[in-house]
Motif scaffolding. Sequence first.
Motif, mmCIF file in Angstrom:
data_model
loop_
_atom_site.group_PDB
_atom_site.id
_atom_site.type_symbol
_atom_site.label_atom_id
_atom_site.label_comp_id
_atom_site.label_asym_id
_atom_site.label_seq_id
_atom_site.Cartn_x
_atom_site.Cartn_y
_atom_site.Cartn_z
ATOM 1 N N GLY A 119 0.791 -1.222 0.000
ATOM 2 C CA GLY A 119 0.000 0.000 0.000
ATOM 3 C C GLY A 119 0.824 1.272 0.000
ATOM 4 N N GLN A 120 2.121 1.168 -0.256
ATOM 5 C CA GLN A 120 2.985 2.341 -0.266
ATOM 6 C C GLN A 120 3.606 2.550 -1.639
ATOM 7 O OE1 GLN A 120 5.749 1.411 2.976
ATOM 8 N NE2 GLN A 120 4.669 2.893 4.263
ATOM 9 N N TYR A 143 14.752 10.299 -2.283
ATOM 10 C CA TYR A 143 13.620 9.381 -2.404
ATOM 11 C C TYR A 143 12.854 9.408 -1.088
ATOM 12 C CZ TYR A 143 16.119 7.351 -6.407
ATOM 13 O OH TYR A 143 16.775 7.182 -7.604
ATOM 14 N N VAL A 144 11.548 9.203 -1.164
ATOM 15 C CA VAL A 144 10.738 9.104 0.038
ATOM 16 C C VAL A 144 9.645 8.075 -0.199
ATOM 17 C CG1 VAL A 144 9.151 10.968 -0.636
ATOM 18 C CG2 VAL A 144 9.459 10.415 1.786
ATOM 19 N N VAL A 145 9.300 7.322 0.836
ATOM 20 C CA VAL A 145 8.204 6.360 0.798
ATOM 21 C C VAL A 145 7.024 6.928 1.573
ATOM 22 C CG1 VAL A 145 7.413 4.106 1.622
ATOM 23 C CG2 VAL A 145 9.612 4.308 0.449
ATOM 24 N N VAL A 146 5.839 6.902 0.956
ATOM 25 C CA VAL A 146 4.618 7.373 1.603
ATOM 26 C C VAL A 146 3.497 6.379 1.331
ATOM 27 C CG1 VAL A 146 5.249 9.811 1.451
ATOM 28 C CG2 VAL A 146 3.946 8.761 -0.390
ATOM 29 N N ASP A 147 2.470 6.419 2.164
ATOM 30 C CA ASP A 147 1.286 5.619 1.898
ATOM 31 C C ASP A 147 0.617 6.116 0.618
ATOM 32 O OD1 ASP A 147 1.702 4.180 4.209
ATOM 33 O OD2 ASP A 147 0.290 5.362 5.406
ATOM 34 N N ALA A 148 0.149 5.185 -0.192
ATOM 35 C CA ALA A 148 -0.514 5.579 -1.438
ATOM 36 C C ALA A 148 -1.735 6.451 -1.178
ATOM 37 C CB ALA A 148 -0.908 4.336 -2.233
#
Length: 297
Positions: A28-29, A101-106
């Motif tokens: 979901g990310q 870069y960054v990871v986030v919830d969709a």
Amino acid sequence: MRAVVIRKFGGPETVELVETAVPEPGPGQVRIKVAAAAVNPVDVAYRAGVLVPLPEDGLLGLGWDVAGTVDAVGAEAPYAVGTDVVALAYGPAPVKAQAEYVVVDASAVAPAPASVDAVHASTVPLNSLTAAQALDLPALAPGSTLLVTGAAGAVGGYAVQLAHRAGIEVTGVAGPADEALVRSFGADGFLRRGEEAGLFDAVLDAAVVGADALAYVRDGGDYVGVIPHAGPPSVRDIRVQVVEVAADGERLATLVALVDQGVLTPRVAGTYPLEEAGRAHTRLTEGGVRGRLVLIP
């Protein structure tokens, strides 16, 4: 990859650029290759130790606003690699939006606006969502009267534009040099800071005036603040509420559409390379910035 972090609380000198591992998206990310990341007052608050504790065994990343391109996706994330997006990187994390870069919830992501570049797009998520969610709280009907403090600022400017679009009679408060700017956002009226005026159905206190702003609210009206858990004590049956921004990709997509329609105006005060994040913090704390400062990896 490079990321902007702090290891201790303090002034702009505590802002560092470090090398760290590229984050991997979970279910979901999405991972975003950052094209631009805005610097906001909440970053200053993080740096100063106002909002969150410093992790004992790690770094505290900076940056809530991001524009870039989806680079990798986790299971069930509804975005394709290569999609240009904007997102709100909500809450504390070792790496946030001021990074390569960054990871986030969709669920925090929306397609990028087509009408502006990534630098301008990066100024949209946090401030427009804060303004929109703040305006939800008093439930003002068309024709109601609203005073917006800090109307030349990022949250205040978006609030004036959104309120005007909703048919609310909005008056902006700012310095005298900003009157033309505030009126260009659709303000029906303008007040110089400290100027006396009549009473309004509600005040949206984007400038964090606090208790003094209650003097502009009619009995039984509404005060809406923008600092979580920091509203002034109520007087005269005024409802005191504060907005705590929430990541909401669907709502963000509607705000992006308003950017493309010309309803909302992203503003950039200046750009800095990622390695000069400390300089951007210094400039922001000096005040008088109209629009957002943006970091470019």
